[in-house]
Scaffold this active site. Sequence first.
Site, PDB file in Angstrom:
ATOM      1  N   GLU A  95       0.876  -1.168   0.171  1.00 36.03           N
ATOM      2  CA  GLU A  95      -0.050   0.212  -0.044  1.00 36.03           C
ATOM      3  C   GLU A  95       0.911   1.424   0.001  1.00 36.03           C
ATOM      4  O   GLU A  95       2.101   1.209   0.557  1.00 36.03           O
ATOM      5  CB  GLU A  95      -1.075  -0.008   1.180  1.00 36.03           C
ATOM      6  CG  GLU A  95      -1.974  -1.228   1.076  1.00 36.03           C
ATOM      7  CD  GLU A  95      -3.002  -1.230   2.408  1.00 36.03           C
ATOM      8  OE1 GLU A  95      -4.002  -1.793   2.114  1.00 36.03           O
ATOM      9  OE2 GLU A  95      -2.436  -0.689   3.362  1.00 36.03           O
ATOM     10  N   CYS A 123       6.436  -6.996   6.787  1.00 33.38           N
ATOM     11  CA  CYS A 123       7.841  -6.147   7.789  1.00 33.38           C
ATOM     12  C   CYS A 123       8.275  -7.324   8.778  1.00 33.38           C
ATOM     13  O   CYS A 123       7.540  -8.257   9.089  1.00 33.38           O
ATOM     14  CB  CYS A 123       7.263  -5.006   8.381  1.00 33.38           C
ATOM     15  SG  CYS A 123       8.625  -4.123   9.318  1.00 33.38           S
ATOM     16  N   CYS A 151       3.538   8.592   0.606  1.00 33.66           N
ATOM     17  CA  CYS A 151       3.986   7.830   1.731  1.00 33.66           C
ATOM     18  C   CYS A 151       4.202   6.368   0.868  1.00 33.66           C
ATOM     19  O   CYS A 151       3.130   5.665   0.587  1.00 33.66           O
ATOM     20  CB  CYS A 151       2.949   7.822   2.755  1.00 33.66           C
ATOM     21  SG  CYS A 151       3.593   6.632   4.214  1.00 33.66           S
ATOM     22  N   SER A 197      12.248   6.976   6.838  1.00 29.38           N
ATOM     23  CA  SER A 197      11.778   6.728   8.315  1.00 29.38           C
ATOM     24  C   SER A 197      12.391   5.271   8.754  1.00 29.38           C
ATOM     25  O   SER A 197      12.199   4.311   8.073  1.00 29.38           O
ATOM     26  CB  SER A 197      10.266   6.994   8.501  1.00 29.38           C
ATOM     27  OG  SER A 197       9.853   6.568   9.934  1.00 29.38           O
ATOM     28  N   ASN A 237      -2.810   5.578  15.795  1.00 30.23           N
ATOM     29  CA  ASN A 237      -3.894   5.103  15.248  1.00 30.23           C
ATOM     30  C   ASN A 237      -4.239   3.598  15.426  1.00 30.23           C
ATOM     31  O   ASN A 237      -3.712   2.751  15.371  1.00 30.23           O
ATOM     32  CB  ASN A 237      -3.759   5.148  13.476  1.00 30.23           C
ATOM     33  CG  ASN A 237      -3.035   6.507  13.178  1.00 30.23           C
ATOM     34  OD1 ASN A 237      -3.938   7.421  13.297  1.00 30.23           O
ATOM     35  ND2 ASN A 237      -1.825   6.822  12.753  1.00 30.23           N
ATOM     36  N   GLY A 273       7.116  -1.916   5.870  1.00 28.12           N
ATOM     37  CA  GLY A 273       8.444  -2.311   5.769  1.00 28.12           C
ATOM     38  C   GLY A 273       9.308  -1.226   6.361  1.00 28.12           C
ATOM     39  O   GLY A 273       9.018  -0.395   6.673  1.00 28.12           O
ATOM     40  N   GLU A 274      10.669  -2.019   6.603  1.00 25.94           N
ATOM     41  CA  GLU A 274      11.711  -1.191   7.153  1.00 25.94           C
ATOM     42  C   GLU A 274      12.620  -0.891   5.998  1.00 25.94           C
ATOM     43  O   GLU A 274      13.461  -1.605   5.531  1.00 25.94           O
ATOM     44  CB  GLU A 274      12.399  -1.883   8.192  1.00 25.94           C
ATOM     45  CG  GLU A 274      13.797  -1.485   8.722  1.00 25.94           C
ATOM     46  CD  GLU A 274      13.603   0.100   9.245  1.00 25.94           C
ATOM     47  OE1 GLU A 274      12.865   0.410   9.884  1.00 25.94           O
ATOM     48  OE2 GLU A 274      14.436   0.805   8.850  1.00 25.94           O
ATOM     49  N   CYS A 282       6.963  -4.501  15.881  1.00 27.82           N
ATOM     50  CA  CYS A 282       6.591  -3.615  16.789  1.00 27.82           C
ATOM     51  C   CYS A 282       5.186  -3.540  17.010  1.00 27.82           C
ATOM     52  O   CYS A 282       4.430  -3.902  16.271  1.00 27.82           O
ATOM     53  CB  CYS A 282       6.718  -2.011  15.825  1.00 27.82           C
ATOM     54  SG  CYS A 282       8.464  -1.607  15.422  1.00 27.82           S
ATOM     55  N   CYS A 286      -0.523   6.127   9.610  1.00 27.80           N
ATOM     56  CA  CYS A 286       0.608   5.475  10.074  1.00 27.80           C
ATOM     57  C   CYS A 286       0.368   4.395  10.815  1.00 27.80           C
ATOM     58  O   CYS A 286      -0.455   4.318  11.555  1.00 27.80           O
ATOM     59  CB  CYS A 286       1.398   6.527  11.177  1.00 27.80           C
ATOM     60  SG  CYS A 286       2.210   7.841  10.333  1.00 27.80           S
ATOM     61  N   SER A 345      11.952   6.342  14.398  1.00 24.75           N
ATOM     62  CA  SER A 345      10.703   6.087  15.241  1.00 24.75           C
ATOM     63  C   SER A 345      11.123   5.803  16.403  1.00 24.75           C
ATOM     64  O   SER A 345      11.552   4.581  16.837  1.00 24.75           O
ATOM     65  CB  SER A 345       9.875   4.871  14.471  1.00 24.75           C
ATOM     66  OG  SER A 345       9.456   5.088  13.150  1.00 24.75           O
ATOM     67  N   LEU A 346      11.079   6.664  17.601  1.00 27.20           N
ATOM     68  CA  LEU A 346      11.549   6.551  18.738  1.00 27.20           C
ATOM     69  C   LEU A 346      10.631   6.208  19.791  1.00 27.20           C
ATOM     70  O   LEU A 346      10.959   5.001  20.384  1.00 27.20           O
ATOM     71  CB  LEU A 346      12.313   8.072  19.203  1.00 27.20           C
ATOM     72  CG  LEU A 346      13.044   7.953  20.514  1.00 27.20           C
ATOM     73  CD1 LEU A 346      14.295   7.167  20.279  1.00 27.20           C
ATOM     74  CD2 LEU A 346      13.446   9.434  20.673  1.00 27.20           C
ATOM     75  N   HIS A 347       9.590   6.790  19.929  1.00 29.35           N
ATOM     76  CA  HIS A 347       8.549   6.230  20.812  1.00 29.35           C
ATOM     77  C   HIS A 347       8.698   6.354  22.245  1.00 29.35           C
ATOM     78  O   HIS A 347       7.883   6.321  23.225  1.00 29.35           O
ATOM     79  CB  HIS A 347       7.989   4.921  20.307  1.00 29.35           C
ATOM     80  CG  HIS A 347       7.242   5.327  19.021  1.00 29.35           C
ATOM     81  ND1 HIS A 347       6.423   6.141  18.551  1.00 29.35           N
ATOM     82  CD2 HIS A 347       7.574   4.457  17.789  1.00 29.35           C
ATOM     83  CE1 HIS A 347       6.348   5.904  17.344  1.00 29.35           C
ATOM     84  NE2 HIS A 347       6.842   4.888  16.900  1.00 29.35           N
ATOM     85  N   CYS A 378       1.903  -1.773  15.589  1.00 28.94           N
ATOM     86  CA  CYS A 378       1.902  -1.509  14.345  1.00 28.94           C
ATOM     87  C   CYS A 378       1.077  -2.803  13.365  1.00 28.94           C
ATOM     88  O   CYS A 378       1.511  -3.761  13.779  1.00 28.94           O
ATOM     89  CB  CYS A 378       3.093  -1.196  13.467  1.00 28.94           C
ATOM     90  SG  CYS A 378       3.292  -1.104  11.793  1.00 28.94           S
TER      91      CYS A 378
HETATM   92  N1  SAH Z   1       9.841   0.785   9.578  1.00 26.92           N
HETATM   93  C1  SAH Z   1       9.707   2.562   9.396  1.00 26.92           C
HETATM   94  C2  SAH Z   1       8.776   3.004   8.463  1.00 26.92           C
HETATM   95  C3  SAH Z   1       7.576   2.453   8.702  1.00 26.92           C
HETATM   96  S1  SAH Z   1       6.216   3.092  10.182  1.00 26.92           S
HETATM   97  C4  SAH Z   1       9.609   3.106  10.766  1.00 26.92           C
HETATM   98  O1  SAH Z   1       9.409   2.310  11.685  1.00 26.92           O
HETATM   99  O2  SAH Z   1      10.078   4.249  10.870  1.00 26.92           O
HETATM  100  C5  SAH Z   1       6.135   4.650   9.986  1.00 26.92           C
HETATM  101  C6  SAH Z   1       5.659   5.239  11.410  1.00 26.92           C
HETATM  102  O3  SAH Z   1       4.445   4.964  11.631  1.00 26.92           O
HETATM  103  C7  SAH Z   1       6.849   5.074  12.210  1.00 26.92           C
HETATM  104  O4  SAH Z   1       7.214   6.277  12.999  1.00 26.92           O
HETATM  105  C8  SAH Z   1       5.874   4.223  13.101  1.00 26.92           C
HETATM  106  O5  SAH Z   1       6.482   4.130  14.504  1.00 26.92           O
HETATM  107  C9  SAH Z   1       4.601   4.897  13.219  1.00 26.92           C
HETATM  108  N2  SAH Z   1       3.487   3.835  13.530  1.00 26.92           N
HETATM  109  C10 SAH Z   1       3.310   2.304  13.366  1.00 26.92           C
HETATM  110  N3  SAH Z   1       2.183   1.980  13.916  1.00 26.92           N
HETATM  111  C11 SAH Z   1       1.415   3.056  14.271  1.00 26.92           C
HETATM  112  C12 SAH Z   1       0.200   3.437  14.924  1.00 26.92           C
HETATM  113  N4  SAH Z   1      -0.474   2.173  15.175  1.00 26.92           N
HETATM  114  N5  SAH Z   1      -0.176   4.777  15.049  1.00 26.92           N
HETATM  115  C13 SAH Z   1       0.440   5.627  14.885  1.00 26.92           C
HETATM  116  N6  SAH Z   1       1.979   5.384  14.501  1.00 26.92           N
HETATM  117  C14 SAH Z   1       2.415   4.405  13.833  1.00 26.92           C
END
Ligand code: SAH
Length: 352
Positions: A95, A115, A108, A198, A297, A166-167, A119, A340, A221-223, A122
């Site tokens: 997608e 992937c 995007c 990203s 999300n 994907g990464e 995480c 996302c 993607s730190l979180h 996700c």
């Molecule tokens: N693998 C890469 C790119 C894909 S994810 C990465 O991890 O950066 C793109 C972004 O969406 C990342 O910052 C990820 O942490 C965030 N993301 C993943 N699941 C999410 C969700 N359910 N709600 C909001 N952001 C999310």
Amino acid sequence: MKMGEKKDIRKLSLEELQEFFLAEGDKKFRANQVYDWLWNKSLKNFDDMTNISLSTREMLKANFTINHLKVDLMQHSSDGTIKNAVKLYDDKIVESVLIPTSKRITACVSSQVGCSLDCNFCATARLKRMRNLNPDEIYDQVVAIKDEAEKYFQRPLTNIVFMGMGEPLLNYANVISAIDKITAPEGLGMAARRITLSTVGIPKMIKKMADDEVKFNLAISLHSAINSTRSRLMPINDKSPVEELADSLKYWYHKTQRKVTYEYVIWDGINDDEEHALALAKFCKHIPSKVNIIQYNPIDEGEFRQASQEAVDMYVRILEGRGIVAKVRKSRGQDIDAACGQLANKNEVAEI
Ligand code: SAH
């Protein structure tokens, strides 16, 4: 390649295509014409190459295919976001998303089918990794969105983010090759500074990107800047903890002088307290950086819930109070699962 099987012509570099034409007794220049049709004009059929003779077109058809991807399903969100489910040559689906704002139109794009990282928050993680995307499959997602931007918004595509499925750093060579074509004048001619990659943050690869002197932007993607929390959210953190990530980012900044962006979701009861906010502020001091606080999300009824507005305000206060730029980003395309972390080929799954 099996005997008699045709090769995808876009797997050839310009030099290889030139060699092919020379071996066929034709001119090197013919390769440049064909290359321009394939990449700059994104043609899907040899028959449309109008400045190439009929016999040459037939010869090309006998030797090659053009494995262009097809937009299988297009969904429009009430906020203008468009999600494409694109079918690849082997019927796999990824997608990509067009995100319009008043100033920008952003594509995007995905870098892998599924992937391999787990995480926990996700949706793509649940698909598992099936394969890497080829450079042309990444490029074609951008072309499809560029065409839709012109068709539905009468505006050009302005930005590209590798934030789909994907990464990207686990498919590095193909992502770099796609970006080279996207930025090349004989490709789409887009400026590298309009592209953002990203990543979950793989230290070895961040250093490699710095050594390769890439010109695009980096988002992490730190979180969480606290190991125990981050490992719970993103198991990759067990392999490369935040200290190691910070070291690689210092190396990146030292070599490139480019700021990084930290993507950060604040979840209720997970990282919505002051301790986490202060740890983030401290992490941000390693190198010049900014924070994008992104809305969660929901992907199911599971353990993750968006934190309260008060928690978001507390983070912004703590970060801004220490001179760190923090932007709170609204989610886009949630009603069509285009936001996302929501990309999971739901429509395909629903059909099975
Ligand atoms: N693998 C890469 C790119 C894909 S994810 C990465 O991890 O950066 C793109 C972004 O969406 C990342 O910052 C990820 O942490 C965030 N993301 C993943 N699941 C999410 C969700 N359910 N709600 C909001 N952001 C999310």
